[in-house]
Structures are given as C-alpha cells and as structure tokens.
Design a protein around this motif. Structure first.
Motif, short mmCIF file in Angstrom:
data_model
loop_
_atom_site.label_atom_id
_atom_site.label_comp_id
_atom_site.label_asym_id
_atom_site.label_seq_id
_atom_site.Cartn_x
_atom_site.Cartn_y
_atom_site.Cartn_z
N CYS A 27 -4.90 3.72 -5.76
CA CYS A 27 -4.18 4.93 -5.41
C CYS A 27 -4.69 5.48 -4.09
CB CYS A 27 -4.35 5.99 -6.51
SG CYS A 27 -3.47 5.55 -8.03
N TYR A 28 -3.78 6.11 -3.35
CA TYR A 28 -4.10 6.64 -2.02
C TYR A 28 -3.54 8.04 -1.86
CZ TYR A 28 -5.15 1.79 -0.99
OH TYR A 28 -5.68 0.52 -1.01
N ALA A 29 -4.24 8.84 -1.07
CA ALA A 29 -3.81 10.20 -0.76
C ALA A 29 -4.00 10.45 0.73
CB ALA A 29 -4.62 11.21 -1.57
N ASN A 30 -3.32 11.46 1.23
CA ASN A 30 -3.43 11.93 2.60
C ASN A 30 -2.69 11.05 3.59
OD1 ASN A 30 -5.12 14.08 1.75
ND2 ASN A 30 -6.83 12.64 1.70
N ARG A 31 -2.19 11.69 4.61
CA ARG A 31 -1.42 11.01 5.65
C ARG A 31 -2.32 10.07 6.44
NH1 ARG A 31 2.42 14.21 9.71
NH2 ARG A 31 3.46 14.42 7.72
N GLY A 32 -1.76 8.93 6.82
CA GLY A 32 -2.48 7.98 7.65
C GLY A 32 -2.12 6.56 7.32
N LYS A 33 -2.75 5.62 8.00
CA LYS A 33 -2.49 4.19 7.85
C LYS A 33 -3.80 3.47 7.60
CE LYS A 33 -0.32 0.40 10.44
NZ LYS A 33 0.33 0.06 11.71
N THR A 34 -3.76 2.45 6.73
CA THR A 34 -4.96 1.68 6.44
C THR A 34 -4.61 0.22 6.21
OG1 THR A 34 -7.01 1.63 5.14
CG2 THR A 34 -4.98 2.06 3.93
N ASN A 35 -5.56 -0.65 6.44
CA ASN A 35 -5.44 -2.07 6.19
C ASN A 35 -5.30 -2.31 4.69
OD1 ASN A 35 -5.60 -4.87 6.24
ND2 ASN A 35 -7.79 -4.89 6.65
N PHE A 36 -4.42 -3.22 4.28
CA PHE A 36 -4.28 -3.56 2.87
C PHE A 36 -4.71 -4.99 2.58
CE2 PHE A 36 -2.00 -4.07 -1.22
CZ PHE A 36 -2.53 -2.98 -1.88
N GLY A 37 -5.18 -5.72 3.57
CA GLY A 37 -5.83 -7.00 3.36
C GLY A 37 -4.95 -8.17 2.96
N ASN A 38 -3.64 -8.10 3.24
CA ASN A 38 -2.72 -9.19 2.90
C ASN A 38 -2.65 -9.50 1.41
OD1 ASN A 38 -1.60 -9.82 5.48
ND2 ASN A 38 -3.57 -10.71 6.03
N TRP A 39 -2.79 -8.47 0.58
CA TRP A 39 -2.60 -8.65 -0.86
C TRP A 39 -1.12 -8.71 -1.16
CZ3 TRP A 39 -6.14 -7.83 -5.24
CH2 TRP A 39 -7.48 -7.91 -4.86
N TRP A 40 -0.76 -9.40 -2.24
CA TRP A 40 0.62 -9.47 -2.72
C TRP A 40 0.89 -8.23 -3.56
CZ3 TRP A 40 3.43 -13.28 -0.68
CH2 TRP A 40 2.77 -14.40 -0.19
N VAL A 41 1.93 -7.48 -3.22
CA VAL A 41 2.23 -6.23 -3.93
C VAL A 41 3.27 -6.49 -5.03
CG1 VAL A 41 3.28 -3.94 -3.69
CG2 VAL A 41 1.61 -4.75 -2.01
N ASP A 42 2.90 -6.15 -6.26
CA ASP A 42 3.78 -6.34 -7.41
C ASP A 42 4.63 -5.11 -7.69
OD1 ASP A 42 2.68 -8.96 -8.11
OD2 ASP A 42 0.86 -7.84 -8.57
N LYS A 43 4.07 -3.93 -7.39
CA LYS A 43 4.77 -2.69 -7.70
C LYS A 43 4.20 -1.57 -6.83
CE LYS A 43 5.56 0.23 -11.80
NZ LYS A 43 5.30 0.32 -13.25
N ILE A 44 5.08 -0.65 -6.41
CA ILE A 44 4.67 0.52 -5.63
C ILE A 44 5.31 1.75 -6.26
CG2 ILE A 44 4.85 1.75 -3.42
CD1 ILE A 44 4.95 -0.94 -2.03
N SER A 45 4.52 2.79 -6.47
CA SER A 45 5.02 4.10 -6.86
C SER A 45 4.59 5.07 -5.77
CB SER A 45 4.46 4.51 -8.22
OG SER A 45 4.92 5.80 -8.56
N THR A 46 5.56 5.66 -5.08
CA THR A 46 5.23 6.49 -3.92
C THR A 46 4.71 7.88 -4.28
OG1 THR A 46 7.51 7.26 -3.73
CG2 THR A 46 6.90 5.31 -2.45
N GLY A 47 4.95 8.33 -5.51
CA GLY A 47 4.50 9.66 -5.88
C GLY A 47 5.17 10.72 -5.01
N ASN A 48 4.37 11.64 -4.47
CA ASN A 48 4.89 12.72 -3.63
C ASN A 48 4.88 12.36 -2.15
OD1 ASN A 48 5.07 14.31 -5.92
ND2 ASN A 48 3.02 15.14 -5.66
N ASN A 49 4.88 11.07 -1.83
CA ASN A 49 4.69 10.62 -0.45
C ASN A 49 5.84 9.76 0.05
OD1 ASN A 49 1.66 11.35 -0.32
ND2 ASN A 49 1.85 10.10 -2.15
N ASP A 50 6.20 9.93 1.33
CA ASP A 50 7.03 8.96 2.01
C ASP A 50 6.06 7.90 2.53
OD1 ASP A 50 9.47 10.33 1.65
OD2 ASP A 50 9.07 11.59 3.38
N VAL A 51 6.40 6.63 2.35
CA VAL A 51 5.46 5.54 2.60
C VAL A 51 6.11 4.45 3.43
CG1 VAL A 51 4.15 3.71 1.42
CG2 VAL A 51 4.28 5.99 0.41
#
Length: 104
Positions: free
Chosen positions: A47-71
C-alpha cells in the motif's frame, strides 16, 4: 518581527507536509493505493500514500485498487496507464510488468 515570521511560515507551510509517495501499512478503509503483485515465485501486497512517483521494480501486477487516489503506472513496454480514484482493476491473464507507480 513576529509578523515576518508568521508570513514566512505561511509561505513555506509546516515542515511535516508529505511531499513524496511512501509505502504504508495496509489498513482496510484507509483509501490507500493497494497493489497485489508477483515476481520470481514471490507474491506481495503493498500500500502507498501521498503524492509522488516511485520505482516498482518490474514486478507483475495482478490487481490495483486506487482507493482515494488518481494513479499512473509505467509499464516495462513504455506505456503509461492512468487509473482514476475509486477503481479496482484485476489482470488475471496478462498482468502488466510495472517499472514505476505514481500517485497524482
């Protein structure tokens, strides 16, 4: 002198203002960005919070829930995908390989 100090504080804001994305403990109902992913036989839920950008390490994403965020996520093919707040997307057959994530 006090007026000048108050003006300086007003312009810069409090020092505790979050300015970068960070990983947080996943709390149900908190509205965080939540990502289920896998790589090399390992599964992860982050889980992540706060505005900004970060490396995700080339992992395969199975599911994303954006919550209260535009992503946005940046995949290994060079695509940039924007997902609006309040959305949950699953990728059961062809998960994207994600280089970076960004909370807008």
């Amino acid at each position: 002198m006090a007026l000048a100090a108050a003006a300086a504080f007003t312009m810069t804001g409090p020092a505790t203002t979050a300015s970068a994305i960070n990983k947080v403990t996943c709390n149900p109902g908190a509205g965080y960005l939540k990502i289920w992913s896998h790589m090399n036989g390992r599964d992860s839920v982050d889980c992540y919070a706060n505005r900004g950008k970060t490396n995700f390490g080339n992992w395969w994403v199975d599911k994303i829930s954006t919550g209260n965020n535009d992503v946005k996520y940046y995949d290994a093919n060079g695509d940039v995908v924007k997902i609006n707040r309040g959305k949950t997307i699953s990728y059961p057959n062809r998960p994207p390989k994600v280089k970076a994530i960004e909370i807008l």
